[in-house]
Design a protein around this motif. Sequence first.
Motif, mmCIF file in Angstrom:
data_model
loop_
_atom_site.group_PDB
_atom_site.id
_atom_site.type_symbol
_atom_site.label_atom_id
_atom_site.label_comp_id
_atom_site.label_asym_id
_atom_site.label_seq_id
_atom_site.Cartn_x
_atom_site.Cartn_y
_atom_site.Cartn_z
ATOM 1 N N UNK A 40 29.273 -12.375 -9.757
ATOM 2 C CA UNK A 40 28.889 -12.042 -8.319
ATOM 3 C C UNK A 40 27.612 -12.526 -7.634
ATOM 4 N N UNK A 41 28.263 -13.062 -6.400
ATOM 5 C CA UNK A 41 26.769 -13.497 -5.569
ATOM 6 C C UNK A 41 25.848 -15.333 -6.899
ATOM 7 N N UNK A 42 26.285 -14.806 -7.509
ATOM 8 C CA UNK A 42 25.908 -16.157 -8.150
ATOM 9 C C UNK A 42 26.344 -16.993 -8.734
ATOM 10 N N UNK A 43 26.212 -18.154 -7.661
ATOM 11 C CA UNK A 43 27.249 -19.036 -7.121
ATOM 12 C C UNK A 43 26.823 -21.074 -8.169
ATOM 13 N N UNK A 44 27.498 -21.719 -7.955
ATOM 14 C CA UNK A 44 28.060 -22.864 -8.329
ATOM 15 C C UNK A 44 28.025 -23.934 -7.885
ATOM 16 N N UNK A 45 27.810 -24.829 -8.018
ATOM 17 C CA UNK A 45 28.061 -26.097 -7.125
ATOM 18 C C UNK A 45 28.891 -27.093 -8.407
ATOM 19 N N UNK A 46 29.211 -28.488 -7.956
ATOM 20 C CA UNK A 46 29.446 -30.206 -8.329
ATOM 21 C C UNK A 46 28.048 -29.943 -8.758
ATOM 22 N N UNK A 47 27.151 -29.836 -7.990
ATOM 23 C CA UNK A 47 25.924 -30.675 -8.335
ATOM 24 C C UNK A 47 25.020 -29.768 -8.977
ATOM 25 N N UNK A 89 17.926 -25.024 -7.560
ATOM 26 C CA UNK A 89 17.257 -23.828 -7.156
ATOM 27 C C UNK A 89 17.067 -23.046 -5.593
ATOM 28 N N UNK A 90 18.237 -21.581 -5.938
ATOM 29 C CA UNK A 90 18.507 -21.349 -5.228
ATOM 30 C C UNK A 90 19.690 -22.459 -3.664
ATOM 31 N N UNK A 91 20.520 -22.151 -5.301
ATOM 32 C CA UNK A 91 21.982 -22.493 -4.825
ATOM 33 C C UNK A 91 23.249 -22.185 -3.806
ATOM 34 N N UNK A 103 15.057 -28.890 -6.956
ATOM 35 C CA UNK A 103 15.322 -29.099 -8.139
ATOM 36 C C UNK A 103 13.536 -28.830 -8.784
ATOM 37 N N UNK A 104 13.658 -27.785 -9.898
ATOM 38 C CA UNK A 104 12.866 -27.506 -10.062
ATOM 39 C C UNK A 104 12.588 -27.889 -11.854
ATOM 40 N N UNK A 105 11.509 -28.721 -11.919
ATOM 41 C CA UNK A 105 11.188 -28.966 -13.603
ATOM 42 C C UNK A 105 9.865 -29.288 -14.256
ATOM 43 N N UNK A 106 10.025 -28.064 -16.061
ATOM 44 C CA UNK A 106 8.680 -27.771 -16.497
ATOM 45 C C UNK A 106 8.786 -28.331 -17.516
ATOM 46 N N UNK A 107 7.774 -28.499 -17.788
ATOM 47 C CA UNK A 107 6.705 -29.446 -19.491
ATOM 48 C C UNK A 107 6.212 -28.138 -19.739
ATOM 49 N N UNK A 108 7.196 -27.588 -21.286
ATOM 50 C CA UNK A 108 6.528 -26.398 -22.152
ATOM 51 C C UNK A 108 6.075 -27.254 -23.378
ATOM 52 N N UNK A 109 4.679 -26.954 -24.395
ATOM 53 C CA UNK A 109 4.100 -27.412 -25.377
ATOM 54 C C UNK A 109 3.861 -26.160 -26.198
ATOM 55 N N UNK A 186 15.910 -16.567 -1.543
ATOM 56 C CA UNK A 186 17.404 -17.102 -2.567
ATOM 57 C C UNK A 186 16.158 -18.246 -3.294
ATOM 58 N N UNK A 187 15.713 -18.001 -3.336
ATOM 59 C CA UNK A 187 14.787 -19.359 -4.678
ATOM 60 C C UNK A 187 13.706 -18.990 -5.244
ATOM 61 N N UNK A 188 13.792 -18.600 -6.388
ATOM 62 C CA UNK A 188 12.245 -17.838 -7.112
ATOM 63 C C UNK A 188 11.522 -18.669 -7.235
ATOM 64 N N UNK A 189 11.981 -19.818 -7.088
ATOM 65 C CA UNK A 189 10.793 -21.066 -7.540
ATOM 66 C C UNK A 189 10.277 -21.480 -6.507
ATOM 67 N N UNK A 190 10.787 -22.132 -5.356
ATOM 68 C CA UNK A 190 10.458 -22.001 -4.083
ATOM 69 C C UNK A 190 9.175 -20.975 -3.332
ATOM 70 N N UNK A 191 9.330 -19.433 -3.725
ATOM 71 C CA UNK A 191 8.817 -17.955 -3.741
ATOM 72 C C UNK A 191 7.739 -18.266 -4.289
ATOM 73 N N UNK A 192 8.040 -18.910 -5.710
ATOM 74 C CA UNK A 192 6.064 -18.899 -6.410
ATOM 75 C C UNK A 192 5.543 -19.864 -5.922
ATOM 76 N N UNK A 193 6.200 -21.157 -5.752
ATOM 77 C CA UNK A 193 5.906 -22.241 -5.052
ATOM 78 C C UNK A 193 5.134 -22.027 -4.097
ATOM 79 N N UNK A 194 5.826 -20.914 -2.741
ATOM 80 C CA UNK A 194 4.721 -20.485 -1.504
ATOM 81 C C UNK A 194 3.911 -19.277 -1.901
ATOM 82 N N UNK A 195 3.434 -18.427 -2.817
ATOM 83 C CA UNK A 195 2.678 -17.624 -3.236
ATOM 84 C C UNK A 195 1.524 -19.584 -3.906
ATOM 85 N N UNK A 196 2.059 -20.071 -4.699
ATOM 86 C CA UNK A 196 0.966 -20.865 -5.635
ATOM 87 C C UNK A 196 0.141 -21.827 -4.049
ATOM 88 N N UNK A 197 1.290 -21.933 -2.410
ATOM 89 C CA UNK A 197 -0.250 -22.827 -1.353
ATOM 90 C C UNK A 197 -0.238 -21.480 -0.693
#
Length: 262
Positions: A40-47, A89-91, A103-109, A186-197
């Motif tokens: 429910x309301x969890x969308x998927x597109x070709x992209x 993110x924010x499909x 587009x969100x990409x993280x590197x974990x060590x 609708x985009x957790x990643x952009x909301x988190x970066x909005x907190x960062x700035x």
Amino acid sequence: MTAAIERRFEAARAVVDDAARLALSMRPPPGGPVGTQKSAQDWLTEADGAVEAFISRRMAALFPDDGFQGEEEGATRSGSLRWVVDPIDGTSNFARGRNRWCVSLGLLEDDRPVAGIVCAPALGETYTGLVGKGAFLNGKPIKASPVNDTRSAMIEMGWSNRVPKPVFMEKIGAILDSGAMPRSGGSGALALTDVACGRLDAYIEIVINLWDVAGALPILAEAGAKVSPFLRDGGLTGGATILAVAPGIAEALSKAVQIPLI
Ligand code: LIP
């Protein structure tokens, strides 16, 4: 910060730029949603699939020994250095031709977030963060907001069908009781970066996934935001709660919404 991680960060910026251009070229026009619902309301597109495959191929060619995990295909390669991607993110926004997606990409060590890139091409914005080297928006340094009173705060709360309605309503109620102004984008990643700035003073989501936050976590840390122990609290292996907040209201908000920061 090791040279190996800095080299990966620089290479990843070019990959994310290209992936974001691909995503933008595949974005549906404004109008009703184009795509399917995974639930429910969890969308998927070709992209989503196309962009994840694109990034996976490029990172495999550049760093064949690194691990790779994406929202759509899961963990497809393992390594002490691991890339974690959310291709779109924010499909739900993307599927309607809106601008609020990335587009969100993280590197974990060894499961520790060390570098992050969050690129929102429709907004013309790219956030970057490298542990020990600062956080940036389009190359300019950023930091969390100086707000120190929840009555002048703007707080975003993420929604998904993963959260029971009473829990969602209880947290939104606590945000309103604190005197803050609510938002939901609708985009957790952009909301988190909005907190960062400092565009937002806090972001809360009760059940969010590693791929939604892996890119933003180093950016938040370098920007001086306070973040709940998402990875320790189950975020490495499944959905978990996150609170990211400006330092001046961290204690008050953590208490108000009952989400510990340590
Ligand atoms: C979305 C997250 C958002 C959450 C949505 C969804 P997606 O990610 O960014 O915070 O509320 O349910 O998980 O599906 O667009 O990659």
